[in-house]
Design a protein around this motif. Sequence first.
Motif, PDB file in Angstrom:
ATOM      1  N   ARG A  26       0.859  -1.178   0.000  1.00 45.23           N
ATOM      2  CA  ARG A  26       0.000   0.000   0.000  1.00 45.23           C
ATOM      3  C   ARG A  26       0.898   1.231   0.000  1.00 45.23           C
ATOM      4  O   ARG A  26       2.041   1.179   0.486  1.00 45.23           O
ATOM      5  N   PRO A  27       0.416   2.347  -0.522  1.00 39.86           N
ATOM      6  CA  PRO A  27       1.267   3.543  -0.585  1.00 39.86           C
ATOM      7  C   PRO A  27       1.495   4.140   0.792  1.00 39.86           C
ATOM      8  O   PRO A  27       0.579   4.209   1.626  1.00 39.86           O
ATOM      9  N   ALA A  28       2.707   4.594   1.026  1.00 39.58           N
ATOM     10  CA  ALA A  28       3.038   5.251   2.285  1.00 39.58           C
ATOM     11  C   ALA A  28       2.710   6.747   2.190  1.00 39.58           C
ATOM     12  O   ALA A  28       2.677   7.332   1.100  1.00 39.58           O
ATOM     13  N   GLN A 101       8.932   1.210   7.508  1.00 41.92           N
ATOM     14  CA  GLN A 101       8.461   0.564   8.729  1.00 41.92           C
ATOM     15  C   GLN A 101       8.548   1.559   9.884  1.00 41.92           C
ATOM     16  O   GLN A 101       9.490   2.358   9.959  1.00 41.92           O
ATOM     17  N   PHE A 102       7.557   1.473  10.749  1.00 43.11           N
ATOM     18  CA  PHE A 102       7.559   2.297  11.958  1.00 43.11           C
ATOM     19  C   PHE A 102       7.654   1.373  13.164  1.00 43.11           C
ATOM     20  O   PHE A 102       6.691   0.735  13.556  1.00 43.11           O
ATOM     21  N   PHE A 103       8.870   1.270  13.716  1.00 48.01           N
ATOM     22  CA  PHE A 103       9.140   0.362  14.837  1.00 48.01           C
ATOM     23  C   PHE A 103       8.652  -1.056  14.532  1.00 48.01           C
ATOM     24  O   PHE A 103       7.974  -1.688  15.350  1.00 48.01           O
ATOM     25  N   GLY A 104       8.996  -1.546  13.350  1.00 50.39           N
ATOM     26  CA  GLY A 104       8.660  -2.911  12.961  1.00 50.39           C
ATOM     27  C   GLY A 104       7.316  -3.079  12.290  1.00 50.39           C
ATOM     28  O   GLY A 104       7.012  -4.163  11.795  1.00 50.39           O
ATOM     29  N   PRO A 119       7.008  10.036   6.885  1.00 48.03           N
ATOM     30  CA  PRO A 119       6.792  10.214   8.325  1.00 48.03           C
ATOM     31  C   PRO A 119       8.089  10.031   9.108  1.00 48.03           C
ATOM     32  O   PRO A 119       8.908   9.163   8.774  1.00 48.03           O
ATOM     33  N   PRO A 120       8.302  10.841  10.149  1.00 50.73           N
ATOM     34  CA  PRO A 120       9.548  10.719  10.926  1.00 50.73           C
ATOM     35  C   PRO A 120       9.601   9.406  11.708  1.00 50.73           C
ATOM     36  O   PRO A 120       8.593   8.748  11.940  1.00 50.73           O
ATOM     37  N   LEU A 121      10.808   9.050  12.091  1.00 50.61           N
ATOM     38  CA  LEU A 121      11.092   7.856  12.899  1.00 50.61           C
ATOM     39  C   LEU A 121      10.748   6.556  12.162  1.00 50.61           C
ATOM     40  O   LEU A 121      10.566   5.521  12.797  1.00 50.61           O
ATOM     41  N   THR A 122      10.630   6.610  10.845  1.00 50.45           N
ATOM     42  CA  THR A 122      10.394   5.386  10.077  1.00 50.45           C
ATOM     43  C   THR A 122      11.702   4.946   9.428  1.00 50.45           C
ATOM     44  O   THR A 122      12.525   5.772   9.032  1.00 50.45           O
TER      45      THR A 122
END
Length: 319
Positions: A26-28, A101-104, A119-122
């Motif tokens: 799916r698109p991020a 991925q965002f924290f897995g 998005p940050p932290l990805t």
Amino acid sequence: MSAAPHAPIAQQESGVVKGRVDIAERPAISAGSGAAFLVLLLLLGIFGLSIAAFITGAIAADQGEPGGVSRLVVGSVGLAIPLLLFSSFVIVAPGQTSVRQFFGRYVGTVRRTGLVLVPPLTSGKKVSIKVHNFETNEIKVNDLDGNPVEIAAIVVWQVADTARAVFAVEEYEAFIKAQAESALRHVATTHPYDEPGPGETSLRGGTDLVSAELAEEVAARVAIAGLEIIEVRISSLAYAPEIAQAMLQRQQAGAVIAAREQIVEGAVTMVDQALKRLEADDIVSMDDERRAQMVSNLLVVLCSDQRTQPVVNTGSLYA
């Protein structure tokens, strides 16, 4: 109480192969290069102002001036925010994607190219969507007739679903190579090398049909990994060395027989035309015995492998 049976590793529903990892691309959430450059300039401005506030606040706090500690805190926070948001910028080259991925947790795939704001932290993994190709190892299998043959194929493929390619299988490149060889082995055993029977397709004579069948089987096997098969072509096909000489002799014998049939057919036609011409022009009158003798002589001359030596008969045929 007995344990519940394990779920199947993979199942096929409505033409879609599903495995234990039920995931689809799916698109991020992302922004293009224009918005990314504006945000980058804004963050650089905040970063510069924060450095200035941090330095002036530190000097003021050291001299005991009022407001120095506040400026020091504001400068520290201002430095932390841009440093945190700098991880939101990624560069995606043409023919590449970034699986985020965002924290897995999978949050989507970026297919934009250039400087992209995410998005940050990805964290991201680059996946190529370019067209790839490889040649399978030359494997030895028995064809439908039980004859050992050596066969190899070239597979042209690309990643269609990046999420499945990354999360559904361990290494999708090694996966497709193994599945391609397995499909090649199976397809080769369902066709004879040569001389197909009624309704059969030979490996040597029906290359296009065999390649299409092979492409369909490979595609079905790798669909679970989100891979698309563009084309599969047989690149090498031959009898195994232990029977190659015998099969060559058989092919040579067949060629000799076919050539002999054509020579005999042509010789009979020429003899027939010669006899009809002799009789039509009333050149010579022949009874059945003379006709048979002439037919025999003409066939010997026309069908012989070596040059015939003429013999002049001065006597009578009935002497």
